[in-house]
Each structure stands twice: as C-alpha cells, then as structure tokens.
Design an enzyme around this catalytic site. Structure first.
Site, mmCIF file in Angstrom:
data_model
loop_
_atom_site.group_PDB
_atom_site.id
_atom_site.type_symbol
_atom_site.label_atom_id
_atom_site.label_comp_id
_atom_site.label_asym_id
_atom_site.label_seq_id
_atom_site.Cartn_x
_atom_site.Cartn_y
_atom_site.Cartn_z
ATOM 1 N N ARG A 47 7.628 -0.670 3.454
ATOM 2 C CA ARG A 47 6.590 0.210 3.839
ATOM 3 C C ARG A 47 7.268 1.509 3.662
ATOM 4 O O ARG A 47 8.308 1.680 3.455
ATOM 5 C CB ARG A 47 6.276 -0.347 5.606
ATOM 6 C CG ARG A 47 7.505 -0.045 6.157
ATOM 7 C CD ARG A 47 7.419 0.346 7.683
ATOM 8 N NE ARG A 47 7.082 1.732 7.833
ATOM 9 C CZ ARG A 47 8.073 2.648 7.362
ATOM 10 N NH1 ARG A 47 9.560 2.432 7.173
ATOM 11 N NH2 ARG A 47 7.886 3.977 7.433
ATOM 12 N N GLY A 48 6.262 2.507 3.871
ATOM 13 C CA GLY A 48 6.789 3.983 3.767
ATOM 14 C C GLY A 48 6.116 4.261 2.336
ATOM 15 O O GLY A 48 6.395 3.381 1.560
ATOM 16 N N ALA A 49 5.653 5.395 2.034
ATOM 17 C CA ALA A 49 4.868 5.794 0.934
ATOM 18 C C ALA A 49 5.556 5.559 -0.372
ATOM 19 O O ALA A 49 5.489 4.817 -1.340
ATOM 20 C CB ALA A 49 4.013 7.013 0.971
ATOM 21 N N ARG A 86 -2.408 -1.538 0.223
ATOM 22 C CA ARG A 86 -2.384 -0.518 1.101
ATOM 23 C C ARG A 86 -3.310 0.625 0.523
ATOM 24 O O ARG A 86 -2.730 1.020 -0.614
ATOM 25 C CB ARG A 86 -1.218 -0.187 1.523
ATOM 26 C CG ARG A 86 -0.352 -1.342 2.217
ATOM 27 C CD ARG A 86 0.604 -1.010 3.260
ATOM 28 N NE ARG A 86 0.302 -0.144 4.485
ATOM 29 C CZ ARG A 86 0.987 0.501 5.252
ATOM 30 N NH1 ARG A 86 2.187 0.439 5.034
ATOM 31 N NH2 ARG A 86 0.378 1.045 6.470
ATOM 32 N N GLN A 190 7.424 1.942 14.222
ATOM 33 C CA GLN A 190 8.609 2.364 13.161
ATOM 34 C C GLN A 190 9.231 3.479 13.816
ATOM 35 O O GLN A 190 10.236 3.657 13.280
ATOM 36 C CB GLN A 190 7.605 3.108 12.122
ATOM 37 C CG GLN A 190 6.604 2.156 11.296
ATOM 38 C CD GLN A 190 5.262 1.917 11.472
ATOM 39 O OE1 GLN A 190 4.970 1.996 12.996
ATOM 40 N NE2 GLN A 190 4.334 1.559 10.790
ATOM 41 N N ASP A 231 1.557 10.378 3.549
ATOM 42 C CA ASP A 231 1.136 9.339 2.638
ATOM 43 C C ASP A 231 0.167 9.790 1.598
ATOM 44 O O ASP A 231 0.185 9.403 0.493
ATOM 45 C CB ASP A 231 0.389 8.268 3.535
ATOM 46 C CG ASP A 231 1.444 7.530 4.144
ATOM 47 O OD1 ASP A 231 1.858 7.686 5.209
ATOM 48 O OD2 ASP A 231 1.717 6.381 3.669
ATOM 49 N N ASN A 241 -0.801 10.894 7.226
ATOM 50 C CA ASN A 241 0.316 10.437 7.842
ATOM 51 C C ASN A 241 0.132 9.515 8.947
ATOM 52 O O ASN A 241 -1.086 9.511 9.359
ATOM 53 C CB ASN A 241 1.619 11.527 8.186
ATOM 54 C CG ASN A 241 2.936 10.982 8.384
ATOM 55 O OD1 ASN A 241 3.464 10.221 7.390
ATOM 56 N ND2 ASN A 241 3.408 11.115 9.290
ATOM 57 N N LYS A 242 1.106 8.783 9.328
ATOM 58 C CA LYS A 242 1.118 7.841 10.543
ATOM 59 C C LYS A 242 -0.038 8.075 11.467
ATOM 60 O O LYS A 242 0.349 9.518 12.022
ATOM 61 C CB LYS A 242 2.324 7.327 10.863
ATOM 62 C CG LYS A 242 2.294 6.673 11.974
ATOM 63 C CD LYS A 242 1.599 5.186 11.694
ATOM 64 C CE LYS A 242 1.929 4.381 10.391
ATOM 65 N NZ LYS A 242 0.954 3.349 9.839
HETATM 66 O O1 MRU Z 1 2.446 2.511 7.877
HETATM 67 P P1 MRU Z 1 3.556 2.920 7.489
HETATM 68 O O2 MRU Z 1 4.721 2.459 8.325
HETATM 69 O O3 MRU Z 1 4.062 2.529 5.885
HETATM 70 O O4 MRU Z 1 3.463 4.424 7.403
HETATM 71 C C1 MRU Z 1 4.549 5.270 7.134
HETATM 72 C C2 MRU Z 1 4.315 6.653 7.027
HETATM 73 O O5 MRU Z 1 3.319 7.067 7.781
HETATM 74 C C3 MRU Z 1 5.335 7.477 6.531
HETATM 75 O O6 MRU Z 1 5.384 8.757 7.279
HETATM 76 C C4 MRU Z 1 5.010 7.856 5.086
HETATM 77 O O7 MRU Z 1 4.669 6.749 4.526
HETATM 78 C C5 MRU Z 1 6.095 8.686 4.684
HETATM 79 S S1 MRU Z 1 7.505 7.757 4.183
HETATM 80 C C6 MRU Z 1 8.803 8.906 3.422
#
Ligand code: MRU
Length: 332
Positions: A47-49, A86, A190, A231, A241-242
């Site tokens: 996970r994470g963009a 996603r 997270q 994201d 973002n999250k």
């Molecule tokens: O659902 P996730 O855990 O993939 O969400 C991640 C985030 O929102 C992060 O802040 C974003 O992807 C940046 S990661 C460098």
C-alpha cells in the site's frame, strides 16, 4: 535508515513485506504471480501510492515472464486487472502507462526483460525522489518542533525512505524534531501500526493518538507543523489523501498550524483541474465494523468506508516535491 525493504525484486520474484501483519510480524511474501500482486494491492499487503505503482509495474513484467508472444490482448487484460485494484492513487496509473509505453516499443523478444527494466527504473527513481523530497522539506524548519502526521507515507509506502515521513526523518537527523504525534488512522491503523513501526526503527520519539484526539493535541501540545502524503493532487492543488486528512487541514487552519503535503511529482495529476475529478475508493464495511475479523459493533448497522478524502488547495500551506516546495496558489 530503516533496515527493511518494503519491496524488492530478487531472483525473478517480487519480495514484499506483508503490511497487514505489521507491527506484530515482519513476514515477507515472494511471488512471480501477477494476480497475487494484484490481490496484495487490493488487500493492502502492499500500500501507499508510490509503492502501489512500483509493485504494479513489476506485476506487468512478471505477467510476461514465460511469454514470448507480444500478445496485445493479454497485455490489455493485465493492465485492466491492475487498474481495477485501487482507483485513487494516480501513481498506479502513471506507472502502468510507463509499462504501456515500453510495451508499444518492444519488438518480439525480451518483453519480460524490457518491462522489468522499466519497473526497476520506476523503483530506483522513486527512491531518489524520496531523498530529494526529504531534503527539499528541510527549508521549512528553523526551530526544533513537535510535528503531527497521518497515515503512513514512509518507507513502507514508497520505493525509498518515504515522502512525508522522510521529511520527518531528515528533519530529525538535522535536529529539528522534538517529538512526533502519529494519528492512529482509522479504520486500518496505518499510523499506529506502520508509521509507529518505522519511527521506532528510526529511533525517533513518538506518541500514537487516535484521530479524534488531533484537535486536543493541536491545542495542547505545541505542534509546529503537520506533514502528510498524497494519493493524487489535482492541477489546482486539491489533494486526495487518507481519510481524515481534510479534517486535519481544517483543524490546522483553526490552530494556525501549517500543513504540508509531501509527494513526488508523479502524484500530481495534470489531467484534472480540481479535486472534483478524483475518484474516491470505497472499501468494505467490514474494515469499519470489525478489527482483524473481530466485530466491534453489530455488523447489521449501516457504515460507510471512503478510503480517502480531498483537502481543498486553499487549506494547504505547501506541497513538497522532489523539485521544490510549492506554495498556495499552486502552479505546477
Ligand atoms: O490506503 P493507503 O494506506 O494506501 O493510503 C495511503 C495514503 O493515504 C498515503 O498518505 C499516500 O498513499 C502517500 S504514501 C507515500
């Protein structure tokens, strides 16, 4: 520096840490099955963009590991499967478009090798970009401060040391961080699982708070800055973002605390004018009404589970990329 790699390509396979098991278990999965990688992205094992984009590029290469034909229909099906995992992080679509460019220019041989080289390049570039983002963020610090972050935008979420979390790591090394407050980040935690895991490894002092404590902490704990990842960033600076980031930005405004977004330029979606065009992922109700399969309420009650929200550009103090720190009004 963390002593783990979230993603690694070894012996013809993708090796990744299963993030759903952290911080209790540091276990790794090895696979050369592109469908397994697609599932890992859906389940948030990866996970994470930026990490999603990197893993997807490796997955496309691996889908051609045993193929010698330039089968365009098969390529299209692989890309569509990965795109369906996603919808919000633009880095996924950006990385897949790089593999599409590579595929178009491939003759018949070496499809696997050529796409693999593209994936390795995306991975290495992201590592360098993380370093540059961390360095670029340093210009925002003058004094030793307490800082707050949300979700995880660290080594687990990228090909390097992170975006927002690398700003924190670099600032800590330069003596600018007193203490980090890490939002727990409901529903999938997270912050309390992954950011805490990384901060511990980096020996940076931190305290976990629930998301609903953020207003209290901003009022009482002398927070000098908030820094989070992204994201997808629209052309006007609106940022997905999250879930919870938007609320945090409103709180930051009230308390006069600057809030920065840290992200590579590949997170800026220059095709969309504003946040209205960002597709927000909705995830399963079970992530809200249970934790690790243990019910925490009656599962017949209605719940909702948007994974991201969009923070309007005017609430964002600045966007830290590998090239520079942009300030509102944003012109990329
Ligand atoms: O659902 P996730 O855990 O993939 O969400 C991640 C985030 O929102 C992060 O802040 C974003 O992807 C940046 S990661 C460098």
């Amino acid at each position: 520096m963390n002593n783990f790699n979230a993603l690694e390509f070894v012996d013809g396979k993708l090796k990744f840490i299963d993030q759903t098991k952290l911080p209790f278990e540091e276990s790794y999965i090895f696979t050369d099955d592109f469908e397994r990688i697609s599932e890992a992205i859906e389940r948030l094992e990866i996970r994470g963009a930026p990490a999603i984009g990197i893993a997807a590029a490796y997955a496309v290469a691996l889908a051609f590991k045993n193929k010698t034909e330039k089968d365009e229909q098969y390529f299209g099906a692989v890309i569509n499967r990965l795109k369906s995992t996603r919808p919000t992080a633009v880095n996924l679509f950006w990385a897949l478009s790089k593999t599409e460019d590579a595929f178009l220019n491939i003759s018949k041989e070496n499809i696997y090798e050529t796409i693999l080289i593209t994936a390795i390049k995306i991975h290495e570039d992201d590592k360098n970009r993380c370093d540059m983002i961390g360095e670029a963020g340093l210009e925002l610090f003058n004094d030793k401060i307490n800082i707050l972050t949300h979700c995880n935008a660290g080594a687990l979420a990228t090909g390097g040391e992170g975006t927002a979390l690398n700003v924190i790591k670099k600032a800590f090394k330069s003596g600018f961080i007193n203490h980090v407050y890490a939002d727990e980040t409901r529903p999938l935690l997270q912050g309390s699982r992954l950011t805490a895991f990384e901060l511990e490894k980096s020996k940076i002092p931190f305290t976990i708070i629930t998301d609903s404590m953020a207003a209290f902490v901003l009022k009482e704990k002398n927070i000098g800055m908030i820094v989070v990842g992204a994201d997808r960033i629209a052309k006007n600076g609106d940022t997905a973002n999250k879930i919870g980031t938007y609320g945090l930005a409103i709180l930051a405004k009230h308390h006069n605390v600057p809030i920065y977004i840290a992200a590579p330029e590949s997170t800026i979606d220059r095709k969309i004018n504003s946040g209205k065009d960002i597709n927000i992922e909705y995830r399963s109700d079970s992530e809200v009404n249970s934790i690790r399969k243990i019910p925490i309420t009656n599962n017949e009650y209605n719940v909702m589970n948007p994974a991201f929200d969009v923070t309007p550009a005017k609430l964002i103090s600045g966007i830290i990329t590998e090239n520079k720190v942009y300030h509102y009004p944003f012109k990329f």
